[in-house]
Design a protein around this motif. Structure first.
Motif, PDB file in Angstrom:
ATOM      1  N   LEU A  86       0.813  -1.305   0.168  1.00  0.00           N
ATOM      2  CA  LEU A  86      -0.089   0.009   0.098  1.00  0.00           C
ATOM      3  C   LEU A  86       0.896   1.292  -0.029  1.00  0.00           C
ATOM      4  O   LEU A  86       0.379   2.226  -0.586  1.00  0.00           O
ATOM      5  N   THR A  87       2.061   1.297   0.685  1.00  0.00           N
ATOM      6  CA  THR A  87       2.859   2.418   0.731  1.00  0.00           C
ATOM      7  C   THR A  87       3.301   2.708  -0.693  1.00  0.00           C
ATOM      8  O   THR A  87       3.523   3.585  -1.507  1.00  0.00           O
TER       9      THR A  87
ATOM     10  N   GLN B 255       0.812   3.894  -2.915  1.00  0.00           N
ATOM     11  CA  GLN B 255       0.730   5.384  -2.813  1.00  0.00           C
ATOM     12  C   GLN B 255       1.915   6.244  -3.611  1.00  0.00           C
ATOM     13  O   GLN B 255       1.566   7.201  -4.346  1.00  0.00           O
TER      14      GLN B 255
ATOM     15  N   LEU C  51      -7.439   2.701   6.518  1.00  0.00           N
ATOM     16  CA  LEU C  51      -6.143   3.378   5.965  1.00  0.00           C
ATOM     17  C   LEU C  51      -6.144   4.799   6.324  1.00  0.00           C
ATOM     18  O   LEU C  51      -4.821   5.378   6.784  1.00  0.00           O
TER      19      LEU C  51
ATOM     20  N   LEU D 267      -4.426   5.560   9.683  1.00  0.00           N
ATOM     21  CA  LEU D 267      -2.964   5.189  10.002  1.00  0.00           C
ATOM     22  C   LEU D 267      -2.255   6.638   9.920  1.00  0.00           C
ATOM     23  O   LEU D 267      -2.296   7.233   9.184  1.00  0.00           O
TER      24      LEU D 267
ATOM     25  N   GLY E 242       1.827   8.264  10.261  1.00  0.00           N
ATOM     26  CA  GLY E 242       3.165   8.314  10.247  1.00  0.00           C
ATOM     27  C   GLY E 242       3.875   8.751  11.295  1.00  0.00           C
ATOM     28  O   GLY E 242       3.217   9.170  12.438  1.00  0.00           O
ATOM     29  N   SER E 243       5.070   9.061  11.273  1.00  0.00           N
ATOM     30  CA  SER E 243       5.953   9.333  12.507  1.00  0.00           C
ATOM     31  C   SER E 243       5.762  10.623  12.995  1.00  0.00           C
ATOM     32  O   SER E 243       6.071  11.161  14.050  1.00  0.00           O
ATOM     33  N   GLN E 244       5.358  11.651  12.135  1.00  0.00           N
ATOM     34  CA  GLN E 244       5.047  13.081  12.475  1.00  0.00           C
ATOM     35  C   GLN E 244       3.449  13.108  13.026  1.00  0.00           C
ATOM     36  O   GLN E 244       2.883  14.385  13.152  1.00  0.00           O
TER      37      GLN E 244
ATOM     38  N   GLN F   3       1.224  12.613  11.063  1.00  0.00           N
ATOM     39  CA  GLN F   3       0.378  12.926   9.849  1.00  0.00           C
ATOM     40  C   GLN F   3      -0.251  12.003   9.495  1.00  0.00           C
ATOM     41  O   GLN F   3      -0.019  10.676   9.541  1.00  0.00           O
TER      42      GLN F   3
ATOM     43  N   LEU G  77      -1.125   8.981   7.013  1.00  0.00           N
ATOM     44  CA  LEU G  77      -0.018   8.354   6.131  1.00  0.00           C
ATOM     45  C   LEU G  77      -0.497   8.267   4.625  1.00  0.00           C
ATOM     46  O   LEU G  77       0.265   8.488   3.713  1.00  0.00           O
ATOM     47  N   PHE G  78      -1.809   7.927   4.497  1.00  0.00           N
ATOM     48  CA  PHE G  78      -2.383   7.625   3.258  1.00  0.00           C
ATOM     49  C   PHE G  78      -3.120   8.895   2.890  1.00  0.00           C
ATOM     50  O   PHE G  78      -4.025   9.517   3.499  1.00  0.00           O
TER      51      PHE G  78
ATOM     52  N   MET H 136      -2.033  -6.055   6.834  1.00  0.00           N
ATOM     53  CA  MET H 136      -2.780  -4.970   7.036  1.00  0.00           C
ATOM     54  C   MET H 136      -4.425  -5.450   7.559  1.00  0.00           C
ATOM     55  O   MET H 136      -4.944  -4.655   8.313  1.00  0.00           O
TER      56      MET H 136
ATOM     57  N   VAL I 207       0.857  -1.625  12.339  1.00  0.00           N
ATOM     58  CA  VAL I 207       1.263  -2.268  10.818  1.00  0.00           C
ATOM     59  C   VAL I 207       2.551  -1.372  10.651  1.00  0.00           C
ATOM     60  O   VAL I 207       2.492  -0.236  10.906  1.00  0.00           O
TER      61      VAL I 207
ATOM     62  N   GLY J 181       5.651  -1.177   7.141  1.00  0.00           N
ATOM     63  CA  GLY J 181       6.225  -1.621   6.077  1.00  0.00           C
ATOM     64  C   GLY J 181       6.630  -0.552   5.092  1.00  0.00           C
ATOM     65  O   GLY J 181       5.970   0.626   5.121  1.00  0.00           O
ATOM     66  N   THR J 182       7.546  -0.681   4.270  1.00  0.00           N
ATOM     67  CA  THR J 182       7.839   0.344   3.380  1.00  0.00           C
ATOM     68  C   THR J 182       7.845   0.242   1.858  1.00  0.00           C
ATOM     69  O   THR J 182       6.899  -0.007   1.250  1.00  0.00           O
TER      70      THR J 182
ATOM     71  N   TYR K  40      10.443   7.653  -3.332  1.00  0.00           N
ATOM     72  CA  TYR K  40       9.975   7.357  -2.292  1.00  0.00           C
ATOM     73  C   TYR K  40       9.820   8.404  -0.966  1.00  0.00           C
ATOM     74  O   TYR K  40       8.928   8.695  -0.385  1.00  0.00           O
TER      75      TYR K  40
ATOM     76  N   VAL L  45       7.203  10.799  -1.297  1.00  0.00           N
ATOM     77  CA  VAL L  45       6.140  10.502  -0.925  1.00  0.00           C
ATOM     78  C   VAL L  45       5.907  10.359   0.427  1.00  0.00           C
ATOM     79  O   VAL L  45       4.898  10.611   1.192  1.00  0.00           O
ATOM     80  N   PHE L  46       6.833   9.632   1.004  1.00  0.00           N
ATOM     81  CA  PHE L  46       7.019   9.653   2.661  1.00  0.00           C
ATOM     82  C   PHE L  46       8.126  10.379   3.231  1.00  0.00           C
ATOM     83  O   PHE L  46       8.880   9.653   3.785  1.00  0.00           O
TER      84      PHE L  46
ATOM     85  N   HIS M  34       8.884  11.453   6.040  1.00  0.00           N
ATOM     86  CA  HIS M  34       8.956  11.414   7.292  1.00  0.00           C
ATOM     87  C   HIS M  34       9.153   9.952   7.675  1.00  0.00           C
ATOM     88  O   HIS M  34       9.403   9.600   8.911  1.00  0.00           O
ATOM     89  N   ASP M  35       8.828   9.144   6.771  1.00  0.00           N
ATOM     90  CA  ASP M  35       8.520   7.597   7.054  1.00  0.00           C
ATOM     91  C   ASP M  35       9.365   6.679   6.140  1.00  0.00           C
ATOM     92  O   ASP M  35       8.671   5.703   5.620  1.00  0.00           O
TER      93      ASP M  35
ATOM     94  N   LYS N 252      14.449   7.444   7.876  1.00  0.00           N
ATOM     95  CA  LYS N 252      14.204   6.488   9.105  1.00  0.00           C
ATOM     96  C   LYS N 252      15.184   5.418   9.199  1.00  0.00           C
ATOM     97  O   LYS N 252      15.697   5.196  10.319  1.00  0.00           O
TER      98      LYS N 252
END
Lengths: 493, 493
Positions: free
Chosen positions: A20-21, A24, A77, A80, A82-84, A86, A88-89, B196, B206, B208-209, B228, B231-232, B234-235, B267
């Motif tokens: 899923l990441t 995205q 989804l 969920l 993220g680390s901030q 925020q 994620l999706f 998931m 959950v 995964g990257t 990547y 898109v992410f 911070h993660d 990360k």
């Protein structure tokens, strides 16, 4: 009844998070609709064996037919972080998932087909975002059922025509592990399962009589047998090892004699412990001497193909084999290790770019292309498989290259019968394949294993079946590897 | 979300056929309502380990709460034929099943509790027909989840406080195998799953990257990492081994430097192949030298507790461990081997008759009685467990007998803290227990394993924890065995 009907859930989230990441990522980078080709394959036959039996496709098809994200899935989804902390999706991505409708082409090897390492069981071609999301559930379904169908085929082969029953539910990975195992074991050739739910869902035969607890709930073993015969006068198999096996057999015989006086016949006895060779031989003598040559002997107790073979060599007199733990968990190798690799990616100009995953070992490098497997038969017997890339074509004089020794080449006689193993299953997301019923699949397994020379079927150091890459495909792969390694070396130096 | 909610089906047929044939037998013989006691236990700790972690009870409770036969189930049973083509299950019996409502008492060991061989995880007391039907599903659920929770606890122990992630879905036994494994692995202590659907159903973290296919879908590895990170921001954890691992790490660092210029921090990186000791040590150096000491290193590739321990001994610089196949299939021992044995049966006069299943090996003879486990603690540390039969009582000066050497006896100091492990779960079919949430269960596992002396936790030849039978129970068992063997010998001679 297939997976989507068994579950009360949308199965769109039945995947690894990284799918899923990445999805995205593809969406965000405007690549979501770019066409990709992935192949699902394994690198070694399980159980150090000489072949593998495909299974699970019907469940995989069912999953693809029902592939859509529900609002509940999207809400999960959305939740969920993220680390901030925020979200994620992104909402735009969730909208994309909401509108997603399966549109890939899928080609796959029919269930019950014998297959070998590095040959794709399944090929999927379509928008990379969809292919990516489907990696995990396709692997989950096909890895496990293929593993168990193969184990079952080996056990059935060892049993040389005797009945084999699957008894393993209590040792499986939860309810669905047990159901999938029962289905795959039937494909591999077992005659029946003890799992009633599997019997109901898949319409396969069910078998079972009584346990030690039945015997223990009576004061005397003989009383327990008599009571069971009263209830099932025509379908009794007595479990004779609750206290002392030979004594138990004598009591079973006494009850069988009384049954006969009433016009009934005992069907069998079951041994579940002790030395099965000794007890079955002695038991057979006792039964035969008492006039019960038709009473069958069923044996169980952590059996597998090796023990069956050993018991047969020792002259054990066992007619029916009950196989549990070792079959449903594939005890000596509990995972197939199937992988799913990107092999082609269509560029903006419409051209395919072929892809491979490097590895330090050449044999582990994935094969680029849009692959198909051509099988050659001499008469009825399989003689070799040539993996080729459809855009590169193949013809009657094509040559294949040995996977470990590129100086060795092979082509097949012109009178060989040829067959492509992957058949169309979906086109543009529409199913174009109807799975045969399970009995037909089981029949296919029997025929396919029967078309293997027996040296591929032996358990110890089986002969290695010839699988090679068609010459042009081999060249393309080598050139790609060399180019990639060159790039790496240039950067390192 | 528990099993009954996941499945669109009645699960009454989720059992072995012989449970139903025996059930018809009990019904026909007027024994259906006679009270029985069964215990569910295992004979050896899995993985040659020193302890086992209970799991699966919440699913077992859910199954019992929804235990009823639907008309569809009964129609299936009605359709089954015996060898004379007669209906195998009688209408009167089907009526009995139709009216069946769960009415047993159940006592069980809470999930996350450390337990040892021959101790009941679950005790069920009630009409023998019901106890019998429930044998298989209870074993299926508790065997597997207990196995995986134990494996996870070992892996987490080896990781010495590092993060452990469960990544095994693609190698599990179908969807439910993967879900049950994710749940049990969380109980055992893993921090998150890649699954998931498990995240959604069980409310567990959950993770995964991205995979190799993400890298391969770009022309350059570095481009893939940059995309990547876009898109992410911070993660991002970059998978660095698609082509050449150390080169991949250098590219990850270049991207991390650009990220830092934009106020973002990488990360982690992930290693999925090659020599993880060497690559993690070299990778750590490269990262540290480049000013990225906070970037974590995640490693995966067929890891288990033994490899983690070995990598740690070699000084590997791995912060997070991704565990897949070896965890969800319990690869080195893919079945627990739990059994379910009749231990008492109430006679017409209301008296309990105690039952055991003989075996040639004394240690495999089941224990009669209505069993409970008393655990003794010295301070915080578990020092021994005494299995006793509730009708025989226990007191502070009770003595227990060594299971293999009846000349050895042991009692516990009076200041030991005592605790009974089995707690009431159902009374007369009504649930009297509420399962804690999964985080609390995970916490219980951590505390319980922490209360074991470290010699029980080592992987090679662990110290054997002291479990014995309370003296009176031992006497009863010996007398029953001797009486049964005498009966057998009298008949043989």
């Amino acid at each position: 009844m297939n997976i989507s009907q068994r579950y009360q859930l949308s199965l769109a989230l039945l995947t690894d998070m990284y799918q899923l990441t990445m999805a995205q990522g593809y969406w965000k980078k405007g690549m979501a609709e770019q066409e990709a080709v992935f192949h699902l394959y394994f690198r070694n036959n399980p159980f150090k064996g000489g072949y593998t039996v495909c299974a699970g496709l019907a469940d995989a098809i069912d999953l693809l037919l029902h592939f859509r994200f529900t609002e509940e899935d999207l809400a999960y989804l959305r939740s969920l972080k993220g680390s901030q902390n925020q979200q994620l999706f992104e909402e735009g991505f969730l909208d994309h998932l909401r509108q997603l409708s399966f549109s890939c082409d899928v080609d796959a090897v029919p269930e019950g087909t014998v297959i070998f390492p590095n040959e794709p069981l399944l090929r999927i071609k379509g928008p990379i975002l969809q292919c990516q999301l489907l990696e995990t559930p396709l692997l989950t379904i096909l890895n496990f059922q293929t593993l168990i169908a193969t184990k079952a085929a080996r056990v059935v082969d060892a049993a040389q025509g005797d009945n084999v029953l699957e008894f393993g539910m209590r040792r499986a990975q939860g309810p669905d592990g047990a159901l999938s195992a029962a289905r795959a074991a039937f494909i591999g050739g077992v005659g029946a399962t003890s799992n009633m739910l599997a019997g109901q869902l898949f319409n396969i035969p069910v078998k079972g009589t009584h346990a030690h607890s039945w015997v223990m709930s009576f004061d005397q073993e003989q009383e327990a047998f008599s009571a069971y015969a009263d209830v099932f006068p025509h379908d009794s198999v007595f479990l004779v090892d609750t206290y002392n096996t030979l004594e138990g057999i004598r009591k079973a015989i006494e009850v069988a004699q009384k049954m006969r006086e009433n016009g009934q016949e005992l069907k069998g006895i079951r041994l579940d412990s002790g030395d099965l060779a000794y007890l079955s031989i002695e038991g057979r003598k006792l039964l035969d001497e008492a006039g019960f040559p038709q009473v069958s002997i069923l044996a169980s107790n952590d059996l597998d193909e090796h023990l069956i073979q050993s018991l047969k060599l020792q002259g054990a007199r066992i007619d029916t084999w009950g196989i549990g733990t070792k079959l449903v968990t594939a005890y000596d190798q509990p995972a197939l290790g199937g992988v799913y690799k990107l092999a082609a990616f269509r560029q903006a100009d419409g051209e395919w770019e072929y892809k491979l995953k490097l590895s330090e070992q050449l044999i582990k490098v994935s094969t680029p292309g849009i692959l198909q497997v051509r099988r050659f038969y001499k008469g009825d017997v399989m003689v070799g498989d040539m993996i080729y890339s459809e855009p590169l074509q193949i013809n009657a004089s094509s040559t294949m290259v040995h996977p470990n020794d590129p100086t060795q080449r092979k082509s097949f006689a012109r009178d060989c019968v040829q067959e492509d193993l992957l058949v169309p299953v979906f086109r543009n997301g529409e199913a174009v394949y109807t799975s045969p019923d399970l009995r037909a699949i089981q029949q296919r397994t029997r025929e396919q294993v029967g078309r293997l020379h027996e040296t591929y079927r032996r358990f110890l150091n089986p002969h290695i079946y010839k699988v090679g890459l068609e010459e042009q495909l081999h060249e393309m792969k080598m050139n790609l590897i060399i180019a990639l390694r060159k790039t790496e070396q240039a950067k390192e130096s």
